[in-house]
Scaffold this active site. Structure first.
Site, PDB file in Angstrom:
ATOM      1  N   SER A  44     -13.086  -5.457   1.852  1.00 48.13           N
ATOM      2  CA  SER A  44     -14.415  -4.776   0.808  1.00 48.13           C
ATOM      3  C   SER A  44     -15.668  -5.443   1.284  1.00 48.13           C
ATOM      4  O   SER A  44     -16.397  -5.567   0.226  1.00 48.13           O
ATOM      5  CB  SER A  44     -13.814  -5.192  -0.582  1.00 48.13           C
ATOM      6  OG  SER A  44     -12.579  -4.604  -0.803  1.00 48.13           O
TER       7      SER A  44
ATOM      8  N   TYR B  60       0.679  -1.107   0.051  1.00 48.08           N
ATOM      9  CA  TYR B  60      -0.209  -0.047   0.160  1.00 48.08           C
ATOM     10  C   TYR B  60       0.954   1.135   0.138  1.00 48.08           C
ATOM     11  O   TYR B  60       1.584   1.617   1.129  1.00 48.08           O
ATOM     12  CB  TYR B  60      -1.006   0.023   1.258  1.00 48.08           C
ATOM     13  CG  TYR B  60      -1.910  -1.232   1.353  1.00 48.08           C
ATOM     14  CD1 TYR B  60      -2.221  -2.120   0.220  1.00 48.08           C
ATOM     15  CD2 TYR B  60      -2.621  -1.356   2.531  1.00 48.08           C
ATOM     16  CE1 TYR B  60      -3.105  -3.164   0.241  1.00 48.08           C
ATOM     17  CE2 TYR B  60      -3.217  -2.771   2.557  1.00 48.08           C
ATOM     18  CZ  TYR B  60      -3.611  -3.201   1.493  1.00 48.08           C
ATOM     19  OH  TYR B  60      -4.553  -4.390   1.747  1.00 48.08           O
TER      20      TYR B  60
ATOM     21  N   HIS C  10       0.206 -11.741   1.336  1.00 45.34           N
ATOM     22  CA  HIS C  10      -1.002 -11.140   0.792  1.00 45.34           C
ATOM     23  C   HIS C  10      -1.596 -11.839  -0.533  1.00 45.34           C
ATOM     24  O   HIS C  10      -2.584 -11.845  -0.767  1.00 45.34           O
ATOM     25  CB  HIS C  10      -0.420  -9.970   0.223  1.00 45.34           C
ATOM     26  CG  HIS C  10      -1.357  -8.730  -0.116  1.00 45.34           C
ATOM     27  ND1 HIS C  10      -1.023  -7.344   0.038  1.00 45.34           N
ATOM     28  CD2 HIS C  10      -2.624  -8.777  -0.259  1.00 45.34           C
ATOM     29  CE1 HIS C  10      -2.160  -6.602  -0.023  1.00 45.34           C
ATOM     30  NE2 HIS C  10      -3.008  -7.387  -0.348  1.00 45.34           N
TER      31      HIS C  10
ATOM     32  N   GLY D 179     -18.368  -3.669  -0.708  1.00 43.12           N
ATOM     33  CA  GLY D 179     -18.250  -3.783  -2.196  1.00 43.12           C
ATOM     34  C   GLY D 179     -17.618  -2.534  -2.781  1.00 43.12           C
ATOM     35  O   GLY D 179     -17.907  -2.032  -4.014  1.00 43.12           O
ATOM     36  N   ARG D 180     -16.397  -2.149  -2.027  1.00 42.18           N
ATOM     37  CA  ARG D 180     -15.612  -1.145  -2.346  1.00 42.18           C
ATOM     38  C   ARG D 180     -16.247   0.319  -2.611  1.00 42.18           C
ATOM     39  O   ARG D 180     -15.839   1.153  -3.416  1.00 42.18           O
ATOM     40  CB  ARG D 180     -14.814  -1.411  -3.845  1.00 42.18           C
ATOM     41  CG  ARG D 180     -14.056  -2.759  -3.795  1.00 42.18           C
ATOM     42  CD  ARG D 180     -12.908  -3.062  -4.974  1.00 42.18           C
ATOM     43  NE  ARG D 180     -12.468  -4.301  -5.015  1.00 42.18           N
ATOM     44  CZ  ARG D 180     -11.336  -4.581  -4.147  1.00 42.18           C
ATOM     45  NH1 ARG D 180     -10.914  -3.697  -3.393  1.00 42.18           N
ATOM     46  NH2 ARG D 180     -10.963  -5.892  -4.167  1.00 42.18           N
ATOM     47  N   GLY D 181     -17.183   0.367  -1.636  1.00 43.03           N
ATOM     48  CA  GLY D 181     -17.923   1.732  -1.352  1.00 43.03           C
ATOM     49  C   GLY D 181     -19.387   1.454  -2.332  1.00 43.03           C
ATOM     50  O   GLY D 181     -20.265   2.510  -2.226  1.00 43.03           O
ATOM     51  N   PHE D 182     -19.431   0.681  -3.220  1.00 52.72           N
ATOM     52  CA  PHE D 182     -20.791   0.602  -3.920  1.00 52.72           C
ATOM     53  C   PHE D 182     -22.053   0.514  -2.878  1.00 52.72           C
ATOM     54  O   PHE D 182     -23.082   1.248  -3.449  1.00 52.72           O
ATOM     55  CB  PHE D 182     -20.729  -0.706  -4.705  1.00 52.72           C
ATOM     56  CG  PHE D 182     -21.946  -0.478  -6.051  1.00 52.72           C
ATOM     57  CD1 PHE D 182     -21.867   0.368  -6.652  1.00 52.72           C
ATOM     58  CD2 PHE D 182     -22.785  -1.415  -5.824  1.00 52.72           C
ATOM     59  CE1 PHE D 182     -22.758   0.541  -7.899  1.00 52.72           C
ATOM     60  CE2 PHE D 182     -23.859  -1.709  -6.776  1.00 52.72           C
ATOM     61  CZ  PHE D 182     -23.737  -0.372  -7.676  1.00 52.72           C
TER      62      PHE D 182
ATOM     63  N   SER E 231     -23.148   4.437  -1.489  1.00 48.59           N
ATOM     64  CA  SER E 231     -23.892   5.337  -2.273  1.00 48.59           C
ATOM     65  C   SER E 231     -24.289   4.886  -3.576  1.00 48.59           C
ATOM     66  O   SER E 231     -24.723   5.582  -4.679  1.00 48.59           O
ATOM     67  CB  SER E 231     -23.025   6.584  -2.359  1.00 48.59           C
ATOM     68  OG  SER E 231     -21.711   6.418  -2.783  1.00 48.59           O
ATOM     69  N   GLY E 232     -24.157   3.701  -3.998  1.00 49.43           N
ATOM     70  CA  GLY E 232     -24.422   3.156  -5.533  1.00 49.43           C
ATOM     71  C   GLY E 232     -23.794   3.773  -6.611  1.00 49.43           C
ATOM     72  O   GLY E 232     -22.513   4.167  -6.260  1.00 49.43           O
TER      73      GLY E 232
END
Length: 346
Positions: free
Chosen positions: A211, A66, A132, A214-217, A220-221
Site C-alpha cells: 500500500s 486473496y 501473512h 495509501g490504498r490509492g489515495f 486521486s485523493g
C-alpha cells in the site's frame, strides 16, 4: 540497485541477505481478485500480469487469502508459457478464511497451506513465502521451524513475515534467516520507521512496502471514494471516513502541489518517496489497469533531491493523517507478540 532486468529498464536489486534478487518495484495482485470490489476479468488480469513481467516488473505478490484462493489460481494461469522462469513469486499463509476468520501458524497448518498454494499456483517451489499475520498462540520459533523444513525440502526458497513486531522478527530470524518483512509504508503510514525498519536493517532483512500509495489515495485523493464499487473494503477503513477524510485530504493536496511543481503525478511522487528510502526497499503497488502500471513504473525515473525529500517528510509528519490503518479487530504488528518457546505443547 543494479541496472537492467527483465526489460523496460526496471532495475534489479537484492532483497535481504540470502541471495534473492527481484525487480526494484513489484506488483501487488490482491485487487485483481478480492477486497477492491468485484473480481476483474481473468483474461484482462493475465494480460496485465504478463505485461508487467515483460516490462521488467517481475516480483509478483499474492496470498492464499486473496479470493480466497482465486488469486493464486489466476497467477498460476498467468505464469504458463515460459513466464514462471522470469518471475520472483511471493505468496502468503496464515489467515484462514473458511468460516470464522482465524490466524494460524501451527506446523500442520503451515505445511498444508504451502502444499495447497503450490498446487493452485501449479509450481514446484515458492520463491518467497510469508507468514501473512502472526499467530499469537504459537511461539514464532515453532512456525519458523516448519518453514525451515519446507526450505530444506525445496518447497520454498526464502522466508518472510508480514506485520511482525521487531522482537518477533528477531526471534524468527534466530531460527532461520528472514529474507523480507512486508509492511505498510507510505507517506501516511510511517510508524514502522521507529523500530521495525531499523531492526530489518540491523539484521540484513529486505523491506517490502505494501500500500505505498495509501490504498490509492495518493493517486486521486478523495475523488477515489466516488468510484469505489460495492464490496470495496476501503469504504469502511477509518482514514476514508468523513470525520477523517477532510483532514487527510490536506495531505493529498500538499503532495499534489509538490508533484505539479516536479512535473509528475502525485502517485509517482508518493511512490518515488518510498523508492528513495533505500536500496533495501521494494514497494509493491497494486493495480488492475495497464496505464496505472506504466505510471507506477515511471516513478522509478523520478529523482528527489534531499530538499524535496525533506519537504515531503515535513508534509507527511505524524499529525498529518487521521484515522487508524485498519478498523478494529484486524491484527497488525502491534499485536504480534507470541508466547515463549518454553510454553509450547505440541
Amino acid at each position: 540497485m543494479a541496472a537492467g532486468g527483465g526489460g523496460g529498464g526496471v532495475p534489479r536489486m537484492k532483497l535481504g541477505s540470502q541471495g534473492l534478487e527481484v525487480s526494484a518495484q513489484g506488483l501487488g495482485c490482491i485487487g485483481m481478485s478480492a477486497f477492491y470490489g468485484a473480481p476483474k476479468p481473468e483474461d484482462d488480469m493475465i494480460n496485465l500480469i504478463r505485461h508487467a513481467v515483460h516490462s521488467g516488473v517481475t516480483f509478483l505478490d499474492t496470498s492464499d487469502m486473496y479470493g480466497p484462493k482465486t488469486n493464486e489460481i489466476l497467477l498460476g494461469k498467468a505464469l504458463k508459457g515460459g513466464i514462471r522462469e522470469k518471475v520472483e513469486l511471493a505468496t502468503k499463509f496464515g489467515i484462514k478464511m473458511e468460516g470464522v476468520r482465524e490466524i494460524r501458524g501451527d506446523p500442520a497448518y503451515v505445511r498444508a497451506c504451502c502444499e495447497a498454494s503450490l498446487h493452485r499456483l501449479d509450481i514446484d517451489c515458492i520463491d518467497l513465502y510469508y507468514q501473512h499475520r502472526i499467530d499469537i498462540r504459537v511461539p514464532i520459533e515453532i512456525t519458523m521451524g516448519e518453514l525451515k523444513k519446507l526450505v530444506e525440502e525445496g518447497k520454498i526458497k526464502y522466508v518472510g513475515l508480514s506485520e511482525a513486531s521487531a522482537s518477533t522478527i528477531r526471534r524468527a530470524h534466530a531460527v532461520h534467516p528472514i529474507t523480507a518483512i512486508q509492511l505498510e509504508w507510505s507517506l501516511w503510514s510511517r510508524d514502522v520507521e521507529q523500530q521495525i525498519i531499523p531492526t530489518c536493517r540491523e539484521l540484513g532483512i529486505g523491506i517490502v512496502a505494501y500500500s505505498p500509495l495509501g490504498r490509492g489515495f495518493f493517486s486521486s485523493g478523495p475523488k477515489m471514494l466516488e468510484k469505489l464499487e460495492d464490496g470495496d473494503f476501503r469504504k469502511y477503513m477509518p482514514r476514508f471516513q468523513p470525520e477523517n477524510l477532510k483532514h487527510n485530504t490536506i495531505l493529498y493536496e500538499r503532495v499534489n502541489a509538490l508533484a505539479s511543481k516536479k512535473g509528475c503525478t502525485p502517485s509517482q511522487l508518493s511512490l518515488a518517496w518510498v523508492h528513495h528510502q533505500g536500496n533495501d526497499v521494494v514497494p509493491i503497488p497494486g493495480t488492475t489497469k495497464i496505464e496505472n502500471l506504466e505510471q507506477n513504473i515511471g516513478a522509478l525515473s523520478v529523482k528527489l533531491t534531499p530538499e524535496e525529500m525533506a519537504e515531503l517528510e515535513s508534509i507527511a509528519s505524524a499529525d498529518s493523517v487521521k484515522g487508524a490503518r485498519y478498523g478494529a479487530g484486524v491484527s497488525t504488528y502491534e499485536d504480534s507478540e507470541t508466547p515463549p518457546l518454553s510454553s509450547w505443547k505440541a
